[in-house]
Design an enzyme around this catalytic site. Structure first.
Site, PDB file in Angstrom:
ATOM      1  N   ASP A 485     -34.312  41.115  36.204  1.00  0.00           N
ATOM      2  CA  ASP A 485     -35.637  41.841  36.321  1.00  0.00           C
ATOM      3  C   ASP A 485     -36.596  41.299  35.053  1.00  0.00           C
ATOM      4  OD1 ASP A 485     -37.845  43.110  37.128  1.00  0.00           O
ATOM      5  OD2 ASP A 485     -36.443  44.876  37.843  1.00  0.00           O
ATOM      6  N   ASP A 555     -42.615  45.050  44.653  1.00  0.00           N
ATOM      7  CA  ASP A 555     -42.153  46.292  44.568  1.00  0.00           C
ATOM      8  C   ASP A 555     -42.651  47.274  45.821  1.00  0.00           C
ATOM      9  OD1 ASP A 555     -40.313  46.065  42.451  1.00  0.00           O
ATOM     10  OD2 ASP A 555     -41.764  46.877  40.895  1.00  0.00           O
TER      11      ASP A 555
HETATM   12  C1  GLA Z   1     -38.599  46.868  38.776  1.00  0.00           C
HETATM   13  C2  GLA Z   1     -38.349  46.114  39.979  1.00  0.00           C
HETATM   14  C3  GLA Z   1     -37.427  47.340  40.911  1.00  0.00           C
HETATM   15  C4  GLA Z   1     -36.593  48.107  40.116  1.00  0.00           C
HETATM   16  C5  GLA Z   1     -37.293  48.477  38.548  1.00  0.00           C
HETATM   17  C6  GLA Z   1     -35.998  49.290  37.889  1.00  0.00           C
HETATM   18  O1  GLA Z   1     -39.937  47.435  38.965  1.00  0.00           O
HETATM   19  O2  GLA Z   1     -39.300  45.550  40.452  1.00  0.00           O
HETATM   20  O3  GLA Z   1     -37.326  46.930  42.054  1.00  0.00           O
HETATM   21  O4  GLA Z   1     -35.393  47.264  39.795  1.00  0.00           O
HETATM   22  O5  GLA Z   1     -37.713  47.363  37.902  1.00  0.00           O
HETATM   23  O6  GLA Z   1     -36.424  49.626  36.556  1.00  0.00           O
END
Ligand code: GLA
Length: 747
Positions: A485, A555
């Protein structure tokens, strides 16, 4: 045995030396993709469907001659010659289509290379020197008219798709420092026409992949990221169509994508004589690269292609190219496993018992990979602390990760883990020990995003630390998958530890080190797969896809919003890399309620994942999910690696959306259809399939929903493509999925 090998062995046996030499020449000439005509000084690249040509003009400058549908080999292109320009204001050097323009002389179009010498000279005029053709690659060497400042243009051709990759290497053989102010990988000049229009992708967090269309008129359209990474706002992809029709299945389309995950820029320009030119590479904003004598700088690769088959075919060519040439497991990537991810279920509240319970439930529906998301390390109970401290939290996992991983393996799944290696919370042991490791300008504020700062990966010590942390993690734990990430963009991109004139190299060195870490990790742990995530789809491009197997699309997991997000994504990137999760209803993004069937069918258009809180599911939910996961496994080769046809677009407030995926062997086609809102008692539009064999026969079966009563059980491809199929879809947020299996016999 390929024809060339056959002729070699035949020749050796017969010892017919002269004949073989002649045959060899003929065979090579036939198969050759790249040729140079020394008389006309024309370079020509031919694939089955595409011809690309440029020549050396009377000024010794490279000039684009043609790019489009394949020309006959007998059509010898005339030598390059500058045009007349337009009186004194727009001289021929600027209005003739330069293949790679240095900024110097009279040059008003977007230059590919602009630089300044330590002595104050800023003039650069590049002339052809020599070239080398090797197989499907071509290098053309250019040099400045006065200084040994050398540029090598590199071309690599993919004969299967006609996609050409272009990049440039800049070498300073002078005796002084030369500072590069801007450098592009390539400029793509389109054939003369007045009626071009542009498509590109824009977005933001939770709203990525929105397709934009605009006419190309005099002036520039600039697509870019100044954020240090690819970004959600624009994606480094473009498509240009001639005629303003934008049909999915016909029409001339030129398209391209830049393989770079740092700040980038693509400029689409229509010049004074209406020439259209697309220039892309490092973003020159806040960029400066000093080249000491003997030093060089290479650009990323800018890929581009052409098709006469419309924007649908342009997407399919890119999809095929990505899987066959770009992703780490190319040319035959594994099918993506069905994964479960804990994020939306548990957020940061992960622990051994909770994750084991979720793993048991996930395994019961046929999940193949269990991924534990954020929260497992350091003091990570929310997003205020712990990033940077990649040690297992002893309260949550008193015996480390091994018991959970063993449990996941016992359930016949592999194990994946979330990491965000490039970031640090100020409230972390890493930051307390190394406050100088982040991007910053001395004595200036350090802007936080999601309570975190960006580690300066351009620094060798930071790079080595990040690599070691991940290498240790993968060496000591049986991990099959990392969700990598990256949850903010850059601010204050200073690098105070190096000399002021070296600091702006950060834009390139950071990304190169990121790629280097990914490459080395993959080499040392060849079975580990990686997903690129950046708060959803903020780092998706052909550069990162060279090192990662899949990407997190957004997301935003609302299955209705996802239809247009996934539609936009599909213009540039293959469904195989597009992760799509089934999550809870109502959805956290917008409180929308949808059925589990609708959620599954929306996600089954990509690489399927489950991100729901399984602890809240009913027995019926488990039964429904188990059925879909099993069905998905039977169609995923078609969906992930087949040919995608966008049949009904969800854009522009359309109440309908439909896609079709045809397997590579043509034996299966999967139709997904969605109805968002029934209005005025209209029936669902008849859906005409594409890409079937007109003479073969296909029988349909339903995964969910059904055709209207009386629909033929079996018919020819010609019938399904011309007559089409009527679906019995009514109501709001309804969906159907129909599989067409090829059966024996002809029509
Ligand atoms: C980001 C990712 C999510 C999740 C969060 C965790 O927003 O896109 O899918 O993994 O971080 O903190």
């Amino acid at each position: 045995m390929n024809p060339a090998a056959f002729s070699r062995s035949w020749c050796a046996t017969r010892r017919l030396l002269l004949a073989c030499v002649l045959m060899g020449v003929a065979a090579v000439a036939q198969a050759q993709t790249i040729r140079y005509d020394a008389t006309t000084r024309v370079f020509r690249i031919d694939t089955d469907a595409v011809t690309y040509a440029f020549g050396v003009n009377e000024n010794d400058q490279l000039q684009t001659l043609y790019w489009g549908a394949r020309l006959s080999t007998g059509d010898a292109l005339p030598a390059a010659h500058t045009n007349e320009g337009n009186v004194s204001f727009d001289p021929p050097t600027s209005t003739s289509l330069q293949e790679y323009a240095g900024w110097g002389g009279s040059m008003y179009v977007e230059p590919d290379l602009k630089l300044r010498y330590a002595d104050g000279n800023r003039d650069l005029v590049l002339h052809y020197v020599s070239h080398r053709i090797e197989g499907d690659t071509l290098d053309v060497h250019l040099r400045d008219i006065r200084q040994p400042l050398d540029v090598t243009l590199h071309y690599v051709v993919d004969p299967a798709t006609g996609i050409i990759g272009r990049s440039a290497l800049i070498e300073n053989h002078t005796k002084q420092v030369v500072t590069i102010d801007s450098v592009a990988a390539a400029s793509w000049n389109l054939p003369a026409a007045e009626d071009y229009s542009l498509r590109y992708l824009t977005g933001r967090w939770a709203g990525e992949w929105q397709l934009q269309t605009r006419a190309i008129t005099p002036g520039n359209t600039v697509l870019e990221s100044r954020r240090g990474s690819t970004g959600h706002e624009n994606n480094p992809w473009f498509a240009i169509e001639r005629g303003g029709d934008w049909a999915e299945d016909h029409g001339d389309v030129w398209f391209g994508a830049l393989a770079w995950s740092g700040s980038w820029r693509i400029t689409v320009e229509q010049g004074v004589l209406h020439q259209v030119r697309v220039t892309g590479g490092f973003n020159p904003f806040d960029f400066a690269w000093p080249l000491a004598p003997g030093e060089s700088l290479s650009t990323p690769v800018f890929y581009a292609g052409y098709t006469s088959g419309g924007i649908g075919e342009a997407s399919r060519l890119l999809h095929r190219f990505e899987l066959a040439q770009i992703v780490p497991q190319h040319p035959k990537p594994r099918l993506r496993p069905v994964l479960y991810n804990s994020w939306e279920a548990t957020n940061f509240a992960v622990d051994q018992a909770g994750q084991e319970h979720l793993a048991e439930l996930a395994a019961s529906i046929g999940v193949e990979r269990f991924v534990m998301d954020d929260g497992w390390f350091g003091a990570r109970n929310d997003d205020h602390a712990g990033l940077g401290d990649w040690v297992v939290n002893p309260k949550k996992f008193p015996h480390g990760l091994k018991p959970l991983i063993d449990k996941v393996h016992a359930l016949k799944m592999d194990f994946g883990l979330w990491v965000e290696p490039e970031m640090v919370n100020p409230d972390s042991d890493l930051y307390r020990a190394h406050p100088d490791w982040v991007l910053n300008f001395t004595d200036r504020p350090r802007s936080e995003g999601r309570n975190q700062l960006v580690l300066n990966l351009a620094r060798q010590d930071v790079r080595d630390h990040v690599f070691k942390v991940l290498d240790d993690l993968l060496s000591h734990n049986d991990i099959a998958f990392l969700k990598w990430d990256y949850n903010r963009n850059w601010s204050e991109p200073g690098w105070p530890q190096v000399a002021p004139d070296q600091q702006q190299k950060i834009y390139v060195d950071y990304v190169r080190n990121l790629y280097g870490i990914l490459a080395e990790l993959r080499k040392r742990h060849p079975n580990v797969e990686i997903e690129s995530c950046s708060g959803g789809g903020g780092r998706v491009d052909l550069g990162i896809l060279g090192h990662t197997d899949e990407v997190w699309t957004s997301d935003n997991t609302d299955p209705f919003d996802r239809l247009s997000i996934q539609d936009g994504f599909s213009y540039a990137y293959a469904p195989a890399v597009m992760m799509a999760w089934v999550t809870d209803s109502p959805n956290w993004v917008n409180n929308r309620r949808t059925s589990l069937d609708y959620r599954f069918l929306s996600s089954m258009q990509g690489s399927l994942g489950i991100g729901a809180n399984l602890l809240h599911w009913t027995a019926k939910d488990f039964a429904v999910a188990k059925k879909y996961v099993a069905e998905y496994k039977a169609i995923r080769a078609s969906v992930q690696q087949g040919k995608l046809y966008r049949l009904l677009s969800p854009r522009d407030d359309s109440p309908h959306a439909a896609t079709e995926s045809v397997s590579q062997d043509g034996k299966q086609a999967v139709l997904f259809a969605f109805l968002h809102a029934s209005q005025m008692k209209y029936p669902y539009p008849r859906v005409r399939l594409q890409g079937l064999d007109p003479d073969a026969r296909y029988r349909w079966r339903s995964l969910h929903g059904a055709p209207v009563a009386g629909t033929l059980a079996e018919a020819s491809g010609a019938y399904w493509m011309n007559h089409g199929i009527d679906l019995a879809l009514k109501g709001d947020y309804q969906a159907a999925a129909i599989v067409f299996d090829r059966v024996g016999g002809k029509r």
